[in-house]
Write a protein that holds these residues in place. Sequence first.
Motif, short mmCIF file in Angstrom:
data_model
loop_
_atom_site.label_atom_id
_atom_site.label_comp_id
_atom_site.label_asym_id
_atom_site.label_seq_id
_atom_site.Cartn_x
_atom_site.Cartn_y
_atom_site.Cartn_z
N SER A 235 0.84 -1.21 0.00
CA SER A 235 0.00 0.00 0.00
C SER A 235 0.86 1.25 0.00
CB SER A 235 -0.93 0.00 1.22
OG SER A 235 -0.20 0.20 2.43
N ARG A 236 2.10 1.13 0.49
CA ARG A 236 3.02 2.28 0.46
C ARG A 236 3.45 2.61 -0.96
NH1 ARG A 236 2.11 5.28 3.97
NH2 ARG A 236 4.22 6.16 4.09
N VAL A 237 3.49 1.60 -1.82
CA VAL A 237 3.75 1.85 -3.24
C VAL A 237 2.53 2.46 -3.89
CG1 VAL A 237 4.35 0.78 -5.45
CG2 VAL A 237 5.41 -0.04 -3.34
N ILE A 238 1.34 1.98 -3.52
CA ILE A 238 0.10 2.50 -4.10
C ILE A 238 -0.06 3.98 -3.83
CG2 ILE A 238 -2.42 2.33 -4.01
CD1 ILE A 238 -2.10 -0.65 -3.42
N VAL A 239 0.24 4.42 -2.61
CA VAL A 239 0.06 5.84 -2.26
C VAL A 239 1.24 6.69 -2.69
CG1 VAL A 239 -1.41 5.24 -0.30
CG2 VAL A 239 1.05 5.55 0.07
N GLY A 240 2.23 6.08 -3.34
CA GLY A 240 3.36 6.85 -3.87
C GLY A 240 4.39 7.26 -2.86
N ALA A 241 4.46 6.58 -1.71
CA ALA A 241 5.41 6.94 -0.66
C ALA A 241 6.72 6.17 -0.76
CB ALA A 241 4.79 6.72 0.72
N HIS A 242 6.69 5.00 -1.45
CA HIS A 242 7.88 4.16 -1.52
C HIS A 242 7.94 3.42 -2.84
CE1 HIS A 242 9.35 4.60 2.61
NE2 HIS A 242 8.08 4.58 3.00
N TYR A 243 9.16 2.95 -3.16
CA TYR A 243 9.37 2.07 -4.30
C TYR A 243 9.19 0.61 -3.85
CZ TYR A 243 11.52 6.05 -6.70
OH TYR A 243 11.76 7.26 -7.30
N PRO A 244 8.99 -0.32 -4.81
CA PRO A 244 8.86 -1.73 -4.43
C PRO A 244 10.04 -2.27 -3.63
CG PRO A 244 8.11 -1.42 -6.68
CD PRO A 244 8.69 -0.11 -6.25
N SER A 245 11.27 -1.90 -4.00
CA SER A 245 12.43 -2.41 -3.26
C SER A 245 12.43 -1.91 -1.81
CB SER A 245 13.73 -1.99 -3.95
OG SER A 245 13.84 -0.58 -4.02
N ASP A 246 11.91 -0.70 -1.57
CA ASP A 246 11.80 -0.19 -0.19
C ASP A 246 10.89 -1.08 0.64
OD1 ASP A 246 13.24 1.96 -1.22
OD2 ASP A 246 11.44 3.19 -1.50
N VAL A 247 9.77 -1.48 0.03
CA VAL A 247 8.78 -2.29 0.74
C VAL A 247 9.32 -3.69 0.99
CG1 VAL A 247 6.50 -3.35 0.56
CG2 VAL A 247 6.82 -0.97 -0.10
N ILE A 248 9.96 -4.30 -0.02
CA ILE A 248 10.51 -5.64 0.16
C ILE A 248 11.56 -5.63 1.26
CG2 ILE A 248 11.87 -7.45 -0.95
CD1 ILE A 248 10.50 -6.69 -3.58
N ALA A 249 12.41 -4.61 1.26
CA ALA A 249 13.44 -4.52 2.31
C ALA A 249 12.80 -4.33 3.68
CB ALA A 249 14.38 -3.35 2.00
N GLY A 250 11.77 -3.48 3.78
CA GLY A 250 11.12 -3.25 5.06
C GLY A 250 10.42 -4.49 5.59
N LEU A 251 9.64 -5.15 4.73
CA LEU A 251 8.95 -6.37 5.14
C LEU A 251 9.95 -7.44 5.60
CD1 LEU A 251 6.20 -6.74 2.38
CD2 LEU A 251 5.83 -6.12 4.77
#
Length: 266
Positions: A191-207
Amino acid sequence: MKRTIEKLRHRRYRHPSGPRAPRWLSYGLVTINLILIAFFLLDAPVGSYAAHTPNVLLPVGKAITDFGTSGWILFAAAILFFEALAVIRLATGLKARFQAMLVSHVAGYIFVAVAGSGLLANLVKRIIGRARPGLYEQWGFYGFNPFSGSRFESFPSGHATTVGAFLMALALLAPRYRLFFLIMSLWLGFSRVIVGAHYPSDVIAGLSFGAWFSVIMAIVFSRYGLLFRQEPDGWPVPRRPVPLLLRPDRANVPFPPRGVPPKRSD
């Protein structure tokens, strides 16, 4: 506090080091490669799409993205922890005290996992200083400017770290529902990618970071005989089944004869 430290030290001596840790190298290599693939193949198209294309999923992302804020999780865990401590001191029944102790351990574990992973992720993202997708036109997907404010704190995603830590903690405590927690973590994280706050790699790293932090904390708890034990392969599993809802035990409550109303307790 001194008495608590002594109790933990005693528990540590009673529970010697368990098996080796899970396959850190294998999982680490898979995670790093997923981040690199997302960075080089997905981040640029996503950044360009966010900058030039209306997002039809934006209402969905806005509706669920705040679940990844750590404040409500930490507040709820702290309340449960201190309430459970009060019940341990005040309850007279052994079963009630045991259930309160279990709740205090679960709340403490979730608090440590979410707070610890969040603090480390926030420190790392400030040091790395990756530009957020909102700056894609000026900086591209590879723009880095450490210690330059929130607009340069994209990698890793703090929300995704919280989601990964919280839902991995729940998956370890209730393995029966791990598939549901996995699907939920993907939707909430991206959802962070959907709202334009992060890139996919940011989310994968965070998760990934949040999830593995919870696993490490579960192993630490197992070394003190709290909540978890380690399997022969090193993976932490609950020492006893942890119910998601503690119900009163009615097995020994006598039922009145048919047609006779139950007596009221004064």
